[in-house]
Scaffold this motif. Structure first.
Motif, PDB file in Angstrom:
ATOM      1  N   HIS A 174       0.867  -1.176   0.000  1.00 23.89           N
ATOM      2  CA  HIS A 174       0.000   0.000   0.000  1.00 23.89           C
ATOM      3  C   HIS A 174       0.905   1.226   0.000  1.00 23.89           C
ATOM      4  O   HIS A 174       2.061   1.142   0.371  1.00 23.89           O
ATOM      5  N   ILE A 175       0.362   2.355  -0.391  1.00 22.60           N
ATOM      6  CA  ILE A 175       1.141   3.594  -0.401  1.00 22.60           C
ATOM      7  C   ILE A 175       0.428   4.615   0.467  1.00 22.60           C
ATOM      8  O   ILE A 175      -0.786   4.797   0.355  1.00 22.60           O
ATOM      9  N   VAL A 176       1.192   5.277   1.320  1.00 23.69           N
ATOM     10  CA  VAL A 176       0.680   6.347   2.175  1.00 23.69           C
ATOM     11  C   VAL A 176       1.254   7.654   1.640  1.00 23.69           C
ATOM     12  O   VAL A 176       2.464   7.784   1.478  1.00 23.69           O
ATOM     13  N   PHE A 177       0.388   8.623   1.374  1.00 23.16           N
ATOM     14  CA  PHE A 177       0.818   9.931   0.883  1.00 23.16           C
ATOM     15  C   PHE A 177       0.676  10.939   2.014  1.00 23.16           C
ATOM     16  O   PHE A 177      -0.385  11.028   2.646  1.00 23.16           O
ATOM     17  N   ARG A 178       1.749  11.696   2.234  1.00 24.13           N
ATOM     18  CA  ARG A 178       1.761  12.664   3.322  1.00 24.13           C
ATOM     19  C   ARG A 178       2.306  13.998   2.843  1.00 24.13           C
ATOM     20  O   ARG A 178       3.051  14.074   1.884  1.00 24.13           O
ATOM     21  N   VAL A 179       1.933  15.024   3.600  1.00 25.14           N
ATOM     22  CA  VAL A 179       2.543  16.332   3.451  1.00 25.14           C
ATOM     23  C   VAL A 179       2.928  16.776   4.851  1.00 25.14           C
ATOM     24  O   VAL A 179       2.090  16.793   5.757  1.00 25.14           O
ATOM     25  N   ARG A 180       4.211  17.034   5.016  1.00 23.40           N
ATOM     26  CA  ARG A 180       4.745  17.418   6.329  1.00 23.40           C
ATOM     27  C   ARG A 180       4.253  16.509   7.452  1.00 23.40           C
ATOM     28  O   ARG A 180       3.846  16.955   8.518  1.00 23.40           O
ATOM     29  N   GLY A 181       4.286  15.209   7.189  1.00 19.42           N
ATOM     30  CA  GLY A 181       3.952  14.219   8.205  1.00 19.42           C
ATOM     31  C   GLY A 181       2.480  13.923   8.378  1.00 19.42           C
ATOM     32  O   GLY A 181       2.110  13.029   9.134  1.00 19.42           O
ATOM     33  N   LYS A 182       1.610  14.652   7.688  1.00 18.26           N
ATOM     34  CA  LYS A 182       0.164  14.426   7.807  1.00 18.26           C
ATOM     35  C   LYS A 182      -0.338  13.661   6.588  1.00 18.26           C
ATOM     36  O   LYS A 182      -0.095  14.059   5.452  1.00 18.26           O
ATOM     37  N   THR A 183      -1.059  12.601   6.840  1.00 25.13           N
ATOM     38  CA  THR A 183      -1.556  11.744   5.762  1.00 25.13           C
ATOM     39  C   THR A 183      -2.755  12.388   5.069  1.00 25.13           C
ATOM     40  O   THR A 183      -3.691  12.826   5.719  1.00 25.13           O
ATOM     41  N   PHE A 184      -2.694  12.408   3.717  1.00 25.89           N
ATOM     42  CA  PHE A 184      -3.825  12.934   2.965  1.00 25.89           C
ATOM     43  C   PHE A 184      -4.418  11.904   2.003  1.00 25.89           C
ATOM     44  O   PHE A 184      -5.516  12.118   1.479  1.00 25.89           O
ATOM     45  N   ALA A 185      -3.737  10.789   1.769  1.00 27.76           N
ATOM     46  CA  ALA A 185      -4.300   9.780   0.860  1.00 27.76           C
ATOM     47  C   ALA A 185      -3.601   8.438   1.037  1.00 27.76           C
ATOM     48  O   ALA A 185      -2.473   8.368   1.549  1.00 27.76           O
ATOM     49  N   TYR A 186      -4.303   7.404   0.592  1.00 28.38           N
ATOM     50  CA  TYR A 186      -3.762   6.044   0.543  1.00 28.38           C
ATOM     51  C   TYR A 186      -4.095   5.426  -0.803  1.00 28.38           C
ATOM     52  O   TYR A 186      -5.156   5.698  -1.369  1.00 28.38           O
ATOM     53  N   TYR A 187      -3.209   4.562  -1.258  1.00 26.24           N
ATOM     54  CA  TYR A 187      -3.502   3.643  -2.346  1.00 26.24           C
ATOM     55  C   TYR A 187      -3.409   2.263  -1.711  1.00 26.24           C
ATOM     56  O   TYR A 187      -2.409   1.950  -1.060  1.00 26.24           O
ATOM     57  N   THR A 188      -4.441   1.456  -1.850  1.00 26.97           N
ATOM     58  CA  THR A 188      -4.395   0.112  -1.274  1.00 26.97           C
ATOM     59  C   THR A 188      -4.595  -0.933  -2.363  1.00 26.97           C
ATOM     60  O   THR A 188      -5.338  -0.729  -3.328  1.00 26.97           O
ATOM     61  N   ASP A 189      -3.922  -2.044  -2.180  1.00 22.69           N
ATOM     62  CA  ASP A 189      -3.987  -3.177  -3.098  1.00 22.69           C
ATOM     63  C   ASP A 189      -4.239  -4.425  -2.270  1.00 22.69           C
ATOM     64  O   ASP A 189      -3.377  -4.839  -1.502  1.00 22.69           O
ATOM     65  N   ASP A 190      -5.432  -4.974  -2.379  1.00 24.43           N
ATOM     66  CA  ASP A 190      -5.802  -6.199  -1.674  1.00 24.43           C
ATOM     67  C   ASP A 190      -5.696  -6.025  -0.152  1.00 24.43           C
ATOM     68  O   ASP A 190      -5.157  -6.861   0.554  1.00 24.43           O
TER      69      ASP A 190
END
Length: 121
Positions: free
Chosen positions: A30-46
């Protein structure tokens, strides 16, 4: 024959989210997207064996409800983060609206980014 970036949901989400100012991606299954340590999105696979590809992000309450009401097969309330105002979008369905994914990512980014960075989007 490899998969082009345009055909690969993972690469498309990475391109969309990484284009935002100071966005970082922590990658694995999975991928966690952050800006300055704060999460704004995820990509999940299974995720937990659900067999789905998804994009998840924060959403304003009225926008989230409108998406869910408009197409409950394409949008969902994700586990764990859903109760905190997040929306999920299935990416393994026909005709993903990538412009909408980009808008959702930008909106979510603006909700968590410092004001100076949010103003750049």
């Amino acid at each position: 024959m490899g998969t082009s970036r345009d055909d690969d949901p993972r690469q498309r989400v990475v391109a969309i989210c990484s284009a935002l100012p100071e966005a970082t991606a922590e990658s694995g299954q999975h991928i966690v997207f952050r800006v300055r340590g704060k999460t704004f999105a995820y990509y999940t696979d299974d995720h937990h064996g659900d067999g789905r590809l998804t994009f998840q992000c924060k959403a304003a309450p009225d926008e989230r409800q409108a998406l869910l009401d408009g197409d409950g097969r394409r949008y969902f309330v994700p586990p764990y983060v859903g109760p905190r105002g997040w929306i999920g979008v299935y990416l393994d369905v026909p005709d993903v609206d990538w412009a909408e994914i980009g808008q959702l990512a930008a909106d979510s980014y603006r909700m968590v980014a410092p004001k100076r960075l949010a103003a750049q989007v």
